[in-house]
Write a protein that holds these residues in place. Structure first.
Motif, PDB file in Angstrom:
ATOM      1  N   LEU A   1       0.852  -1.182   0.000  1.00 41.14           N
ATOM      2  CA  LEU A   1       0.000   0.000   0.000  1.00 41.14           C
ATOM      3  C   LEU A   1       0.897   1.245   0.000  1.00 41.14           C
ATOM      4  CD1 LEU A   1      -3.044   0.712   0.220  1.00 41.14           C
ATOM      5  CD2 LEU A   1      -2.678   0.891   2.677  1.00 41.14           C
ATOM      6  N   ALA A   2       0.841   2.021  -1.052  1.00 39.85           N
ATOM      7  CA  ALA A   2       1.706   3.190  -1.157  1.00 39.85           C
ATOM      8  C   ALA A   2       1.125   4.395  -0.428  1.00 39.85           C
ATOM      9  CB  ALA A   2       1.958   3.541  -2.625  1.00 39.85           C
ATOM     10  N   PHE A   3      -0.182   4.587  -0.552  1.00 40.47           N
ATOM     11  CA  PHE A   3      -0.830   5.736   0.063  1.00 40.47           C
ATOM     12  C   PHE A   3      -0.962   5.553   1.572  1.00 40.47           C
ATOM     13  CE2 PHE A   3      -2.374   6.223  -4.270  1.00 40.47           C
ATOM     14  CZ  PHE A   3      -2.356   7.596  -4.446  1.00 40.47           C
ATOM     15  N   ASP A   4      -0.819   6.651   2.309  1.00 39.05           N
ATOM     16  CA  ASP A   4      -1.277   6.676   3.695  1.00 39.05           C
ATOM     17  C   ASP A   4      -2.793   6.743   3.614  1.00 39.05           C
ATOM     18  OD1 ASP A   4       1.381   6.848   4.572  1.00 39.05           O
ATOM     19  OD2 ASP A   4       1.329   9.033   4.703  1.00 39.05           O
ATOM     20  N   VAL A   5      -3.477   5.985   4.450  1.00 37.57           N
ATOM     21  CA  VAL A   5      -4.934   5.954   4.431  1.00 37.57           C
ATOM     22  C   VAL A   5      -5.452   6.419   5.784  1.00 37.57           C
ATOM     23  CG1 VAL A   5      -6.991   4.512   4.159  1.00 37.57           C
ATOM     24  CG2 VAL A   5      -4.956   4.056   2.760  1.00 37.57           C
TER      25      VAL A   5
ATOM     26  N   SER B   1      -1.336  16.979   0.954  1.00 45.45           N
ATOM     27  CA  SER B   1      -0.954  15.589   0.672  1.00 45.45           C
ATOM     28  C   SER B   1      -2.150  14.717   0.298  1.00 45.45           C
ATOM     29  CB  SER B   1      -0.240  14.970   1.879  1.00 45.45           C
ATOM     30  OG  SER B   1      -1.159  14.565   2.870  1.00 45.45           O
ATOM     31  N   ILE B   2      -3.373  15.207   0.508  1.00 47.05           N
ATOM     32  CA  ILE B   2      -4.563  14.401   0.244  1.00 47.05           C
ATOM     33  C   ILE B   2      -4.897  14.442  -1.243  1.00 47.05           C
ATOM     34  CG2 ILE B   2      -7.042  14.143   0.680  1.00 47.05           C
ATOM     35  CD1 ILE B   2      -6.516  15.251   3.511  1.00 47.05           C
ATOM     36  N   ASP B   3      -4.901  13.256  -1.860  1.00 49.79           N
ATOM     37  CA  ASP B   3      -5.251  13.148  -3.271  1.00 49.79           C
ATOM     38  C   ASP B   3      -6.732  12.903  -3.489  1.00 49.79           C
ATOM     39  OD1 ASP B   3      -2.712  13.579  -4.239  1.00 49.79           O
ATOM     40  OD2 ASP B   3      -2.224  11.464  -4.460  1.00 49.79           O
ATOM     41  N   CYS B   4      -7.392  12.271  -2.526  1.00 47.01           N
ATOM     42  CA  CYS B   4      -8.785  11.897  -2.738  1.00 47.01           C
ATOM     43  C   CYS B   4      -9.467  11.657  -1.401  1.00 47.01           C
ATOM     44  CB  CYS B   4      -8.831  10.622  -3.579  1.00 47.01           C
ATOM     45  SG  CYS B   4     -10.487  10.089  -4.019  1.00 47.01           S
TER      46      CYS B   4
END
Length: 171
Positions: A101-105, A134-137
């Motif tokens: 998992l690349a993204f921090d969730v 930093s939030i993409d979505c």
């Protein structure tokens, strides 16, 4: 607190964010799942780590209090929004299956969604400028169940109001 306990049963550390809305006090329950990050190259060809974030949330309140519902009516809040919380807990249960998992969730169970989004506003207000950038979505899971039909719709085409039904797919 039930939702918090379910996250903890899944092995997560849960932060409780208390806030006040128009209808009183409530809480958001927040789980941070670190990803591995991304490697990009800077202007000089040197590798650098970049952190990107995805937020997944659902509100856990419903539109009616028990005093507002006629007792002959079996209103249980499943559509608004136990279905969203159920989906959120399922995501939390299975996200560990992704090894890279690349993204921090950030998973958030929002309180007071029906109080003019007080929980979402409290969460957004607590973010630093660095975190916001930093939030993409942000995925908002809301009312995915109603009667005998369950729908999921997403993507640019689902924004066309004249094509809503055609863009939905029965699950």
């Amino acid at each position: 607190e039930y939702i918090r306990s379910k996250f903890e049963e899944l092995g997560y550390e849960v932060s409780r964010q208390e806030f006040t809305g128009y209808g009183g006090t409530s809480s958001n329950y927040i789980v941070n799942i670190p990803g591995r990050g991304f490697i990009t190259m800077d202007d000089y060809g040197n590798p650098q780590e970049v952190r990107r974030t995805i937020v997944i949330g659902a509100h856990y309140d419903d539109s009616f209090s028990s005093g507002q519902v006629d007792h002959s009516y079996a209103y249980d809040g499943i559509s608004d929004n136990a279905s969203g919380i159920g989906c959120l807990l399922t995501i939390a249960a299975h996200i560990s299956e992704y090894e890279n998992l690349a993204f921090d969730v950030i998973i958030v169970a929002f309180g007071a969604g029906n109080d003019n989004y007080a929980g979402a506003n409290a969460f957004a207000s607590s973010l630093t400028d660095e975190m916001v950038s930093s939030i993409d979505c942000m995925y908002c899971i809301d009312s995915i169940y109603a009667g005998d039909k369950v729908y999921a719709s997403a993507g640019y085409n689902s924004l066309n109001m004249n094509q809503k039904y055609q863009m939905r797919r029965k699950l």
